[in-house]
Design an enzyme around this catalytic site. Sequence first.
Site, short mmCIF file in Angstrom:
data_model
loop_
_atom_site.label_atom_id
_atom_site.label_comp_id
_atom_site.label_asym_id
_atom_site.label_seq_id
_atom_site.Cartn_x
_atom_site.Cartn_y
_atom_site.Cartn_z
N GLU A 5 0.82 -1.22 0.00
CA GLU A 5 0.00 0.00 0.00
C GLU A 5 0.86 1.28 0.00
OE1 GLU A 5 -2.99 -0.07 3.05
OE2 GLU A 5 -4.05 -1.76 2.11
N GLU A 54 -5.13 -8.78 0.82
CA GLU A 54 -5.97 -8.39 1.96
C GLU A 54 -7.42 -8.28 1.51
OE1 GLU A 54 -4.98 -4.95 4.31
OE2 GLU A 54 -2.83 -5.33 4.16
#
Length: 338
Positions: A37, A241
């Site tokens: 991220e 995720e």
Amino acid sequence: EKGGWESREVVEAYTYYAETAFMLFGDLVKRWVTFNEPIVPVEAGYLYKQHYPCVTDMKRAVQVAYNTMIASASAIKSFRVSKREGEIGIILNLTPSYPRSEEKADKEAADLADLLSNRSFLDPSVKGSYPDKLIDFIKYNGLAPEVHQGDSELIKENTVDFLGVNYYQPRRIKAKEDRSEKITHGSCNESLMPESFMDNYIWPERRMNPYRGWEIYEKGIYDIGINIRDNYHNIPWFVSENGMGVQDEERFIDESLMINDDYRIDFIKEHLKWLHKTIEEGSNCFGYHLWTFMDNWSWCNAYKNRYGLYRVNLKDDFKRSPKKSALWYREVIKNNGF
């Protein structure tokens, strides 16, 4: 003191760090990831004042994003030069941008949101270049980062072997409606934000996770897979995720001290259905990871929201015990389906 990721010196430090990791753990680790991220420090630190240095400066944000991408490519180059066994990739939190309507202005706004939040890392990582539309937008608005000679070649020659995707929610976008605030094009406008060019849109049919404030939209995981299949060389990818955070889960505890989190089972089940569909249609997805194994601590709200398949008893002994979802998920893994 030197500016963190705004400084080009961090690229050199990160490359050295990566090379040290390859040397120390190369015999054990066969799949590497340069960043997880990477857009989060950009947005949280330089746009929305959530993390250090807590400033709002889109030009500095662009520089941080660019330097991070250069660092990723540099680490990949070092990995390949070392000729170590294995693969190297990157994990991106991809948030599909859906326009309010088929009107040109709405679609252009959603396309810009996609360029800024997704393709700014996705394209250089997989394709080895930035989208022309993004480059034009950055230059037009005076946001261009400092670039070094050889950068474009570095990015082009060091793309990822695989892609990790964190998916939680979609983004709903409409054309900017309030244009009372003038945007100065061609020079750096300190008040410039992504929201200067688009507005968020509340989809009337949306379903929400009220504890996290996120829309639940399972089909988004399918759309991501098809986009990767059609526009990103059908690169191997996995869901790194996916999951849901719920507040006050102790409400759902039974006599045996198990939390009956049927809502989490439904959440996972519906996402897996759409993931199965995108694989059936040729998207090259090789795995699914849930966030997360056990209830974990959050930067923003400590243990307010619980994400785990396993409960962590914070009141007494910190014992870990399976929730209903853990038992269900175990059977899904065992049977490779449900």
